[in-house]
Design an enzyme around this catalytic site. Structure first.
Site, short mmCIF file in Angstrom:
data_model
loop_
_atom_site.label_atom_id
_atom_site.label_comp_id
_atom_site.label_asym_id
_atom_site.label_seq_id
_atom_site.Cartn_x
_atom_site.Cartn_y
_atom_site.Cartn_z
N ARG A 61 4.91 8.03 -8.82
CA ARG A 61 3.79 7.31 -8.21
C ARG A 61 4.20 6.79 -6.84
NH1 ARG A 61 5.86 3.12 -7.71
NH2 ARG A 61 4.13 2.48 -6.41
N GLY A 62 3.20 6.25 -6.11
CA GLY A 62 3.43 5.84 -4.72
C GLY A 62 3.02 7.01 -3.82
N ARG A 99 -4.77 12.39 -8.16
CA ARG A 99 -4.98 11.03 -7.67
C ARG A 99 -5.76 11.13 -6.36
NH1 ARG A 99 -0.85 6.73 -8.66
NH2 ARG A 99 -2.79 5.54 -8.61
N GLN A 204 4.17 -2.62 -11.13
CA GLN A 204 5.06 -1.96 -10.17
C GLN A 204 5.93 -2.98 -9.45
OE1 GLN A 204 1.76 -1.37 -10.45
NE2 GLN A 204 1.20 0.71 -9.86
N ASP A 245 -1.99 3.28 1.04
CA ASP A 245 -2.35 4.56 0.41
C ASP A 245 -3.23 5.38 1.33
OD1 ASP A 245 -1.26 4.71 -2.46
OD2 ASP A 245 -1.76 2.62 -2.10
N ASN A 255 -5.28 0.12 -0.41
CA ASN A 255 -3.94 -0.09 -1.00
C ASN A 255 -4.14 -0.61 -2.42
OD1 ASN A 255 -1.06 0.10 -0.26
ND2 ASN A 255 -1.04 -2.07 -0.78
N LYS A 256 -3.03 -0.75 -3.14
CA LYS A 256 -3.11 -1.17 -4.54
C LYS A 256 -4.01 -2.37 -4.72
CE LYS A 256 -1.68 0.31 -7.45
NZ LYS A 256 -2.52 1.28 -8.18
C1 RUB Z 1 0.46 3.26 -4.80
C2 RUB Z 1 1.27 2.15 -4.41
C3 RUB Z 1 0.73 0.99 -3.73
C4 RUB Z 1 1.56 0.74 -2.53
C5 RUB Z 1 1.32 1.79 -1.46
O1 RUB Z 1 -0.12 2.97 -5.99
O2 RUB Z 1 2.43 2.17 -4.66
O3 RUB Z 1 -0.58 0.96 -3.40
O4 RUB Z 1 1.35 -0.49 -2.00
O5 RUB Z 1 2.51 2.01 -0.96
P1 RUB Z 1 0.28 3.61 -7.38
P2 RUB Z 1 2.94 3.40 -0.40
O6 RUB Z 1 1.36 2.74 -7.95
O7 RUB Z 1 -1.02 3.52 -8.10
O8 RUB Z 1 0.74 5.02 -7.12
O9 RUB Z 1 2.40 3.42 0.98
O10 RUB Z 1 4.42 3.36 -0.37
O11 RUB Z 1 2.41 4.39 -1.35
#
Ligand code: RUB
Length: 354
Positions: A61-62, A99, A204, A245, A255-256
């Site tokens: 994820r991320g 996703r 997370q 994101d 973003n999250k």
């Molecule tokens: C992605 C996630 C967060 C980060 C985005 O979500 O990690 O939104 O703040 O950070 P998920 P990045 O956990 O649902 O995959 O830019 O590093 O993805």
């Protein structure tokens, strides 16, 4: 090509990185992020379907890491005896639908799978392999550059509040987006503390951000998501840095979920709120945040905690996985091309277009 890929992976493993995903022994290997922090379990993914399931189930994820999972998935498909343009296109579609919000996955898949129907069959694996290697190197270079761009915002002795996990395991292995400036500031010899928001329901923040920062030797304090208002109002954090994101052309940030509330509290408390982003995560095709699709996940993920019900039967759950923080609440975007301040429409377009 296989030997070039193997040598890239060896090179990555020799650096001081926390790799979320790579290719080895004919398999895509991924650290299962759902098992952290108490177990470090690696998955050996043998098919594109398995890679897609690992993304869907949040094992990888991320935004950066899922883009790399997509890249390695396409390489595995191309390297298999049946790696035809049609097979790669099928794999691209399967991976893309996992996703919808983070744009880097789609951009990466398009970059790697684009134009292959014009490619002679004998050159497909070579072409895909070269593209995947370029993507992996670029992601890593961007993270280091985001680190350099953002470290100057963090004073010696500062405390940074962050949400979710936007670090090495959410990216290519250095510090992802939000944790790269923190890692770079620490490498410059600054004392930095982090307040991590736990980030319900996947935790997370508590499971991954806290674990990764401890590995880097950065002191970290955990709060539950609803505490950020008080923490910011009481001056316990000097700045907020979150990942990204997707960033719309006008600077609205997806973003999250929970990010928006932290941004409101930061504005109200006079604390600067930054998003670490890269040209991968900027989507000029989305004019504003309203055009960004928000992933709706299974309500069961909210109604349960680690497999146990936390609400009486009959209660409904809702899980929008991301929210939109309006551009007006964002002090700047920390990117591989420097710190981007408003006006965002012009300044973001400049770094995407080169
Ligand atoms: C992605 C996630 C967060 C980060 C985005 O979500 O990690 O939104 O703040 O950070 P998920 P990045 O956990 O649902 O995959 O830019 O590093 O993805």
């Amino acid at each position: 090509m296989l030997s070039k890929i193997e040598s890239l992976v060896r090179e990555l493993k020799e650096q001081n990185l926390l790799l979320p995903i790579w290719f080895e022994g004919g398999r895509v290997v991924a650290l299962d992020q759902t098992r952290l922090p108490f177990e470090e379990v690696h998955l050996n993914l043998a098919t594109v379907e398995e890679v897609a399931a690992a993304i869907r189930e949040m094992r990888v994820r991320g935004s950066g890491a899922i883009a790399l999972a997509g890249a390695w998935g396409l390489w595995m498909e191309a390297a298999s005896g049946t790696g035809s343009p049609a097979g790669i296109e099928r794999a691209r579609l399967l991976l893309q639908e996992t996703r919808p919000t983070a744009v880097s996955l789609r951009k990466t898949l398009d970059e790697i799978a684009g134009g292959l129907s014009d490619c002679p069959a004998v050159e497909i694996a070579e072409t895909v392999g070269n593209r995947v290697m370029a993507v992996v190197r670029r992601h890593l270079a961007f993270e280091r550059a985001i680190g350099s761009s953002g470290a100057g915002l963090i004073q010696d002795g500062a405390t940074v509040l962050t949400h979710c996990h936007s670090g090495a395991l959410a990216g290519a292995g250095y510090g992802g987006r939000a944790l790269s400036p923190i890692r770079a500031a620490v490498e410059q010899g600054k004392a930095v503390r982090v307040i991590a928001c736990e980030t319900r329901p996947y935790l997370q923040g508590s499971r991954i951000t806290a674990w990764e920062l401890l590995k880097l030797g950065v002191p970290v304090t955990l709060i539950t998501d609803g505490m950020s208002g008080l923490v910011l109002k009481e001056g316990m954090a000097d700045l907020v840095i979150v990942g990204s994101d997707r960033v719309a052309a006008n600077g609205d940030l997806a973003n999250k979920v929970g990010t928006y509330l932290h941004a409101l509290a930061a504005r109200e408390s006079g604390v600067p709120f930054y998003s670490a982003a890269s040209s991968h995560t900027i989507d000029l095709a989305a004019a504003s945040g309203q055009e960004i699709e928000i992933e709706l996940r299974d309500p069961a993920e909210v109604l349960t905690f680690q497999g146990k019900d936390i609400a009486p039967p009959g209660v409904q759950g809702l899980y929008p996985a991301f929210d939109i923080t309006p551009a007006a609440l964002i002090a700047g975007f920390i990117t591989e091309r420097g710190l981007i301040r408003p006006p965002y429409r012009e300044n973001l377009a400049r770094i995407v277009d080169g």
